[in-house]
Design an enzyme around this catalytic site. Structure first.
Site, mmCIF file in Angstrom:
data_model
loop_
_atom_site.group_PDB
_atom_site.id
_atom_site.type_symbol
_atom_site.label_atom_id
_atom_site.label_comp_id
_atom_site.label_asym_id
_atom_site.label_seq_id
_atom_site.Cartn_x
_atom_site.Cartn_y
_atom_site.Cartn_z
ATOM 1 N N ASN A 1 1.303 -1.640 0.108
ATOM 2 C CA ASN A 1 0.119 0.326 -0.336
ATOM 3 C C ASN A 1 0.714 1.505 -0.507
ATOM 4 O O ASN A 1 0.822 2.137 -0.709
ATOM 5 C CB ASN A 1 -0.893 0.148 1.357
ATOM 6 C CG ASN A 1 -2.130 -0.578 0.974
ATOM 7 O OD1 ASN A 1 -3.261 -1.397 2.310
ATOM 8 N ND2 ASN A 1 -2.150 -1.467 0.024
ATOM 9 N N ARG B 1 -1.916 -10.482 5.125
ATOM 10 C CA ARG B 1 -2.435 -8.959 5.683
ATOM 11 C C ARG B 1 -4.368 -9.063 6.295
ATOM 12 O O ARG B 1 -4.110 -8.435 6.912
ATOM 13 C CB ARG B 1 -2.387 -8.068 4.946
ATOM 14 C CG ARG B 1 -3.135 -7.942 3.387
ATOM 15 C CD ARG B 1 -2.757 -6.949 2.543
ATOM 16 N NE ARG B 1 -3.371 -7.225 0.919
ATOM 17 C CZ ARG B 1 -2.997 -8.599 -0.252
ATOM 18 N NH1 ARG B 1 -2.196 -9.084 -0.012
ATOM 19 N NH2 ARG B 1 -3.791 -7.790 -1.472
ATOM 20 N N HIS C 1 -10.470 -7.319 1.420
ATOM 21 C CA HIS C 1 -9.249 -6.187 0.592
ATOM 22 C C HIS C 1 -10.304 -5.128 0.133
ATOM 23 O O HIS C 1 -11.791 -5.536 -0.012
ATOM 24 C CB HIS C 1 -9.184 -6.701 -0.333
ATOM 25 C CG HIS C 1 -7.723 -8.132 0.527
ATOM 26 N ND1 HIS C 1 -6.287 -8.282 0.309
ATOM 27 C CD2 HIS C 1 -8.263 -9.509 0.800
ATOM 28 C CE1 HIS C 1 -5.808 -9.381 0.795
ATOM 29 N NE2 HIS C 1 -7.153 -10.092 0.429
#
Length: 403
Positions: A222, A263, A357
């Site tokens: 990111n 994640r 996500h």
């Protein structure tokens, strides 16, 4: 005169009967109808709290003592339902397996002047059933067993029920329901049933008590504006996960659903650790869009090195498919399947959390909102806020909440 009805749930264990019963009960209550659920399993656990009453052999058709106790439990709930209806109750929901015609005849005989509606729950989805069985194996009644032994015991219990299972066939007012897909497979209604239109609506409608739709915390990808990959959280991302854990510490979350990527699991773990008995279930259906040959690249690199990809994706991001990868459109079926798993595995009256996500969460949110497909890739999905969703026949709530 108040209209009265007895709803009889039918089906093997772990097929979604109790979730359906609670969904029906809660919605009818919101309609102002006096309704009560009479659950044989809950009564069994109260009356027979020893380990023998949760063992598979307790449910063996050859176990006369177990059969006698199970019949006693059924009679107690029938008597309580009779009293409830006599004292002003309008709908009694008999929540049990009720897999034999003999048991169903005894229920019909107990309410001779009232209409009965039989709802038989099936689930032909093996993956969802397997996941539900694994979840059942960690229930309190199996706490004296290892998860493997608990699952083995529960499977044997189901086998005993299967050995005596007689599906609905001659009963009046019967509905066959796929509890995974929330659809009616067959119905044979011979009487005028009170509340029947509402019952059909509830069976086929997805009702959401509280869904918390969370995007994972900040990752190294990111920060570098890279797409795809399986990057871990940054220090900021870990701080966001801990802030979420603090925010939800007083909100009961029994299951957190994630993707298979690190994640989402790193984000979910601190939240689960602050809960009392919380499971994390990773579903591949919630994996992020696979960008094919563009995995791990920045958008600037794509514009520079693959201008044809950037040009082709621009006009319609929803329908664009990355070379050797996916797009929003091709994710539709798997994300919707993941949602079906979530609602099948989660009890109706429990809160739900999905840690996903950006693109996947956009797809999930769009399944509850009426949005044109070209708008979906632009739905705001920040990492410092989450969506709170509530949907029932009386209201729809969508709010973006900071934490």
């Amino acid at each position: 005169m108040k209209r009265k009805l007895v709803i009889v749930m039918v089906g093997l264990p772990a097929r979604g009967k109790s979730t359906m019963a609670r969904k029906l009960g809660r919605t009818l209550e919101l309609d102002g109808i006096r309704v009560r659920i009479f659950n044989n399993g809950e009564l069994r656990r109260r009356l027979a709290s020893d380990e023998n009453a949760s063992s598979s052999e307790f449910f063996s058709p050859a176990n006369e003592r177990g059969k006698e106790l199970r019949e006693q439990i059924s009679r107690i709930n029938i008597e309580q339902a009779q009293t409830f209806l006599q004292e002003g109750g309008e709908v009694a929901i008999m929540d049990a397996s009720n897999v034999t015609r003999e048991r169903r005849r005894s229920l019909a005989a107990a309410f001779p002047s009232l209409p009965l509606c039989y709802i038989e729950c099936l689930n032909a989805d093996e993956e969802a059933l397997e996941a539900n069985l694994e979840r059942k194996a960690v229930l309190k009644e199996f706490r004296h067993l290892s998860p493997e032994k608990a699952l083995e015991s529960f499977l044997k219990r189901i086998a005993y029920y299967e050995s005596i299972y007689e599906p609905l066939d001659t009963e009046a007012n019967r509905i066959l329901v796929d509890s995974f897909d929330n659809c009616i497979l067959q119905e044979q209604i011979t009487d005028v049933l009170p509340y029947y239109d509402r019952i059909r609506d509830v069976i086929t409608t997805r009702i959401v008590r509280n869904l918390f739709l969370v995007r994972h915390g900040e990752t190294h990808f990111n920060r570098e504006d890279r797409i795809g990959g399986d990057s871990e959280l940054t220090a900021k991302g870990l701080a966001q996960a801990n802030a979420l854990a603090e925010h939800f510490a007083t909100v009961r979350i029994p299951i957190i659903f994630t993707s298979n990527y690190v994640r989402t699991m790193q984000t979910a773990t601190p939240i689960a650790e602050r809960q009392d008995s919380c499971s994390i279930i990773a579903l591949p259906e919630f994996n992020e869009i696979h960008a094919g040959i563009c995995e791990g690249m920045t958008y600037e690199e794509i514009r520079r090195k693959m201008p044809h990809v950037a040009r082709a994706r621009g006009p319609n991001k929803y329908r664009y498919i990355y070379p050797e990868g996916e797009g929003y459109k091709t994710m539709e079926d798997r994300v919707h399947r993941g949602l079906k798993k979530v609602f099948f595995l989660n009890n109706y009256d429990e809160n739900i959390m999905i840690v996903g996500h950006r693109a996947v969460n956009r797809m999930i949110l769009s399944s509850f909102l009426t949005r044109q497909e070209e708008e979906v890739p632009y739905i705001y999905m920040p990492q410092d806020r989450y969506y709170h969703i509530q949907i029932d026949p009386h209201k729809r709530l969508f709010e973006l909440v900071p934490y």
